[in-house]
Each structure stands twice: as structure tokens, then as C-alpha cells.
Design a protein around this motif. Structure first.
Motif, PDB file in Angstrom:
ATOM      1  N   VAL A 298     -60.411 -18.456  58.171  1.00  0.00           N
ATOM      2  CA  VAL A 298     -59.741 -19.628  57.595  1.00  0.00           C
ATOM      3  C   VAL A 298     -58.340 -19.255  57.122  1.00  0.00           C
ATOM      4  O   VAL A 298     -57.361 -19.960  57.420  1.00  0.00           O
ATOM      5  CB  VAL A 298     -60.569 -20.246  56.449  1.00  0.00           C
ATOM      6  CG1 VAL A 298     -59.771 -21.300  55.697  1.00  0.00           C
ATOM      7  CG2 VAL A 298     -61.865 -20.845  56.991  1.00  0.00           C
TER       8      VAL A 298
ATOM      9  N   LEU B  44     -61.701 -23.419  64.267  1.00  0.00           N
ATOM     10  CA  LEU B  44     -62.773 -22.443  64.059  1.00  0.00           C
ATOM     11  C   LEU B  44     -63.871 -22.579  65.098  1.00  0.00           C
ATOM     12  O   LEU B  44     -64.662 -21.662  65.292  1.00  0.00           O
ATOM     13  CB  LEU B  44     -63.384 -22.598  62.662  1.00  0.00           C
ATOM     14  CG  LEU B  44     -62.540 -22.154  61.477  1.00  0.00           C
ATOM     15  CD1 LEU B  44     -63.176 -22.619  60.169  1.00  0.00           C
ATOM     16  CD2 LEU B  44     -62.363 -20.637  61.486  1.00  0.00           C
TER      17      LEU B  44
ATOM     18  N   THR C 227     -67.448 -25.165  58.036  1.00  0.00           N
ATOM     19  CA  THR C 227     -66.052 -25.145  57.595  1.00  0.00           C
ATOM     20  C   THR C 227     -65.963 -25.413  56.098  1.00  0.00           C
ATOM     21  O   THR C 227     -65.234 -24.726  55.378  1.00  0.00           O
ATOM     22  CB  THR C 227     -65.231 -26.193  58.372  1.00  0.00           C
ATOM     23  OG1 THR C 227     -65.349 -25.919  59.768  1.00  0.00           O
ATOM     24  CG2 THR C 227     -63.764 -26.160  57.970  1.00  0.00           C
TER      25      THR C 227
ATOM     26  N   LEU D  37     -59.126 -27.767  61.016  1.00  0.00           N
ATOM     27  CA  LEU D  37     -59.616 -26.415  60.780  1.00  0.00           C
ATOM     28  C   LEU D  37     -60.956 -26.203  61.477  1.00  0.00           C
ATOM     29  O   LEU D  37     -61.168 -25.178  62.128  1.00  0.00           O
ATOM     30  CB  LEU D  37     -59.733 -26.139  59.279  1.00  0.00           C
ATOM     31  CG  LEU D  37     -60.227 -24.755  58.889  1.00  0.00           C
ATOM     32  CD1 LEU D  37     -59.303 -23.660  59.413  1.00  0.00           C
ATOM     33  CD2 LEU D  37     -60.364 -24.659  57.376  1.00  0.00           C
ATOM     34  N   ALA D  38     -61.862 -27.164  61.364  1.00  0.00           N
ATOM     35  CA  ALA D  38     -63.171 -27.055  62.025  1.00  0.00           C
ATOM     36  C   ALA D  38     -62.995 -26.927  63.537  1.00  0.00           C
ATOM     37  O   ALA D  38     -63.685 -26.145  64.193  1.00  0.00           O
ATOM     38  CB  ALA D  38     -64.037 -28.258  61.678  1.00  0.00           C
TER      39      ALA D  38
ATOM     40  N   HIS E 179     -66.839 -22.328  54.064  1.00  0.00           N
ATOM     41  CA  HIS E 179     -65.751 -21.337  54.072  1.00  0.00           C
ATOM     42  C   HIS E 179     -64.609 -21.779  53.158  1.00  0.00           C
ATOM     43  O   HIS E 179     -64.062 -20.983  52.399  1.00  0.00           O
ATOM     44  CB  HIS E 179     -65.219 -21.123  55.484  1.00  0.00           C
ATOM     45  CG  HIS E 179     -66.171 -20.470  56.435  1.00  0.00           C
ATOM     46  ND1 HIS E 179     -66.996 -19.421  56.098  1.00  0.00           N
ATOM     47  CD2 HIS E 179     -66.416 -20.725  57.740  1.00  0.00           C
ATOM     48  CE1 HIS E 179     -67.708 -19.058  57.129  1.00  0.00           C
ATOM     49  NE2 HIS E 179     -67.378 -19.837  58.154  1.00  0.00           N
TER      50      HIS E 179
END
Length: 159
Positions: free
Chosen positions: A39, A58, A65, A54-55, A68
Motif C-alpha cells: 500500500v 493491489l 484493502t 488502491l484495491a 491494509h
């Protein structure tokens, strides 16, 4: 074009990369496991972003997510603010402490790679970087977008 035997050997070699990733994982600080490091790395590389982005980067479920993000927010490494365009969404932003942690992650991973690859030539390291980038692009990895050399860290610890 490479033959079947070459692709089979490539598949074996890629499976063995797990040992390299585990080695890099062992040097992470105890309070910064691999998911947290990923992250931080992505926020450092791509800048502020929504949780959904972000998800996607990743390539994990939103619940993973969220865990994290909660972990690194609890340590003060990121801030979560409301998205002015959509009050239901949050924008994630690295704090100064998060940048310091990211710098430490890059320092540790760079030192380990420098140690393990000390008998490699500069050209061999450059070739490996190029070929790994091409491999990621061939698989459509959205994280492999290049950055300017002066902005890019020496290595990505886990991403």
C-alpha cells in the motif's frame, strides 16, 4: 518463437521467484507486513487515490484493502480524507511518517538486492529490470506504468 520446453522452464523459474519475495519479506519491519508495504509503495508511486483504485492496483478484494489501509492509518503513515467529488469515498494520502517508512522500506530492499546481486554486472541488472517490466506489461499489470527516473525509487519492496 520459444518452444514449449522453454515456456515450461520459464514457468518453473517464475514459481521459484517466491523464494526471492520471501527473502524481501523477511527484511520488512515487524510493524509493516507485506500488504502494508505494498500500500505504501503504491501510494508513493501513484500519489493520492481512492480505496477503489488502491484495491484495483493491489488486485485484491476491497475487504483486504480496507484491512491494509486500517493497519497503516493506525500507525499514522496515511491520512484518509473525504473525497470532495463523492463524500462517500475516501482519498488516501501518505503522511510524512508514511514517506519516512517508505524510504526505510526502499533502503532495506535496495541493500538486500545490492548484496545478493553484488556479483552481477550493471548491464545484467539493467537487463533484468527491463525484462521484468516487459513481462509485467505483457500480463497487463496496471502497476507497471513507468515513472520518471528522478521520481522512481530504486526498487519496489513488494509491489
Amino acid at each position: 518463437m520459444a518452444g514449449r520446453a522453454q515456456y515450461e522452464e520459464l514457468a518453473r523459474q517464475l514459481s521459484a521467484i517466491g523464494a526471492v519475495k520471501r527473502g524481501l519479506g523477511r527484511i520488512l519491519p515487524p510493524d509493516c507486513p507485506g500488504g502494508s508495504a505494498a500500500v505504501l509503495t503504491l501510494l508513493g508511486r501513484h500519489g493520492d487515490m481512492r480505496m477503489t483504485k488502491l484495491a484495483e492496483l493491489l488486485a485484491v478484494d476491497m475487504s483486504v484493502t480496507s484491512r491494509h489501509v486500517a493497519h497503516i492509518a493506525d500507525r499514522g503513515w496515511i491520512e484518509r480524507s473525504h473525497d470532495p467529488a463523492d463524500k462517500r469515498s475516501r482519498i488516501l494520502h501518505l503522511t510524512d511518517a508514511g514517506r519516512d517508512q517508505l524510504d526505510e522500506l526502499f533502503r532495506r530492499s535496495s541493500e538486500l538486492l545490492a548484496d545478493r546481486l553484488s556479483d552481477w554486472s550493471d548491464d545484467d541488472v539493467a537487463l533484468l529490470i527491463d525484462l521484468m517490466g516487459r513481462l509485467r506489461q505483457s500480463f497487463g499489470d496496471c502497476r507497471s506504468a513507468p515513472r520518471l527516473a528522478q521520481d522512481a525509487p530504486a526498487t519496489d519492496p513488494v509491489a
